[in-house]
Design an enzyme around this catalytic site. Structure first.
Site, mmCIF file in Angstrom:
data_model
loop_
_atom_site.group_PDB
_atom_site.id
_atom_site.type_symbol
_atom_site.label_atom_id
_atom_site.label_comp_id
_atom_site.label_asym_id
_atom_site.label_seq_id
_atom_site.Cartn_x
_atom_site.Cartn_y
_atom_site.Cartn_z
ATOM 1 N N GLY A 82 0.767 -1.241 0.000
ATOM 2 C CA GLY A 82 0.000 0.000 0.000
ATOM 3 C C GLY A 82 0.799 1.293 0.000
ATOM 4 N N HIS B 225 2.516 0.655 -13.034
ATOM 5 C CA HIS B 225 3.305 -0.532 -13.355
ATOM 6 C C HIS B 225 4.787 -0.198 -13.175
ATOM 7 C CE1 HIS B 225 4.179 -4.368 -15.225
ATOM 8 N NE2 HIS B 225 5.124 -3.753 -15.914
ATOM 9 N N VAL C 36 -3.408 -6.705 -20.785
ATOM 10 C CA VAL C 36 -2.684 -6.338 -19.554
ATOM 11 C C VAL C 36 -1.445 -5.473 -19.862
ATOM 12 C CG1 VAL C 36 -1.415 -7.302 -17.579
ATOM 13 C CG2 VAL C 36 -3.512 -8.397 -18.364
ATOM 14 N N GLU D 186 10.193 5.071 -5.180
ATOM 15 C CA GLU D 186 10.123 6.511 -4.870
ATOM 16 C C GLU D 186 9.524 7.268 -6.042
ATOM 17 O OE1 GLU D 186 13.792 8.362 -3.716
ATOM 18 O OE2 GLU D 186 14.186 6.762 -2.256
ATOM 19 N N GLU E 16 7.557 5.975 -8.324
ATOM 20 C CA GLU E 16 6.151 5.590 -8.497
ATOM 21 C C GLU E 16 5.243 6.568 -7.753
ATOM 22 O OE1 GLU E 16 4.909 1.551 -7.889
ATOM 23 O OE2 GLU E 16 6.781 0.748 -8.653
HETATM 24 C C1 GRF Z 1 4.205 -1.341 -7.116
HETATM 25 O O1 GRF Z 1 5.515 -1.596 -7.528
HETATM 26 C C2 GRF Z 1 3.296 -1.147 -8.306
HETATM 27 O O2 GRF Z 1 3.928 -0.553 -9.396
HETATM 28 C C3 GRF Z 1 2.922 -2.560 -8.646
HETATM 29 O O3 GRF Z 1 2.783 -3.212 -7.409
HETATM 30 C C4 GRF Z 1 3.586 -2.547 -6.432
HETATM 31 C C5 GRF Z 1 2.673 -2.136 -5.315
HETATM 32 O O4 GRF Z 1 3.369 -1.542 -4.251
HETATM 33 N N1 GRF Z 1 1.743 -2.601 -9.479
HETATM 34 P P1 GRF Z 1 2.572 -0.829 -3.090
HETATM 35 O O5 GRF Z 1 1.563 -1.865 -2.563
HETATM 36 O O6 GRF Z 1 1.872 0.360 -3.645
HETATM 37 O O7 GRF Z 1 3.586 -0.478 -2.049
#
Ligand code: GRF
Length: 204
Positions: free
Chosen positions: A15, A112, A147, A175, A177
């Protein structure tokens, strides 16, 4: 009544992206609010963030359904009932049916951990290291039936270092993301984008 975009977030685990979005929505003048969180796993650590930030959340386990469609349609109904108009997938580890992605067409995004279209699927950091790319990163994209293939909204790039391990590369990517997802949600909520075929034009 708030004119912010009402967003549901779907998770399966840690999360950290959910937390990044909750923090973003907590900043003054952010144009979106998270009104609902769904996890398909009751053990998802991310649920604690929903609790901490006072956002209604629920667990809908795929194991309680006989088919993917039944599971997806239940999620659909619960999200509709929550008042959410938009969905962010944040580490949601189930493939959604075509019916679900069509019902939420242009209102469903995912993050992703790679620079799509490179390294679709799982183990993206391992794939990046094995391939020897010098740059890696993350992508926020609209979800379509195929997908990891929908129109790309935001990407962030990180260098791949010679001594990187999967763990160090993942940490550097994660980071980015959080930055990418926050930026994408702002663009979407402000309506500063236009989908043209498989491309998203953004401005502002
Ligand atoms: C992230 O790396 C996201 O890109 C992928 O799953 C992971 C989830 O991480 N789809 P978190 O649960 O948001 O920490």
């Amino acid at each position: 009544m708030s004119n912010k975009l009402k967003v549901a977030v779907m998770i399966s685990g840690r999360g950290s992206n959910l937390k990044a979005l909750l923090d973003a929505c907590d900043t003054p003048n952010f144009p979106a609010e998270i009104v609902h969180v769904i996890s398909n796993k009751k053990t998802a650590k991310g649920l604690r963030y929903a609790e901490e930030y006072g956002v209604p959340y629920e667990v809908i386990s795929h194991k309680d359904f006989e088919s993917r469609i039944d599971f997806d349609m239940t999620i659909h109904e619960h999200i509709k009932k929550s008042g959410a108009e938009f969905i962010c997938l944040a580490g949601f580890m189930r493939v959604l049916s075509n019916k679900f992605t069509e019902l939420w067409k242009d209102k469903l995004v995912n993050i992703h951990p790679s620079l799509l279209p490179s390294f679709k699927g799982v183990d993206t950091h391992r794939q990046a290291l094995e391939t020897g790319v010098k740059y890696h990163g993350c992508t926020v994209h609209f979800v379509v039936p195929d997908v990891d293939s929908g129109p790309i909204i935001v990407q962030e790039v990180v260098p791949v270092l010679d001594d990187d391990t999967i763990e160090t590369l993942e940490a550097r990517c994660l980071e980015k993301e959080h930055i990418a997802y926050r930026r994408a949600l702002r663009i979407i909520a402000e309506g500063k984008f236009k989908i043209e075929g498989n491309k998203v034009l953004t401005w502002g």
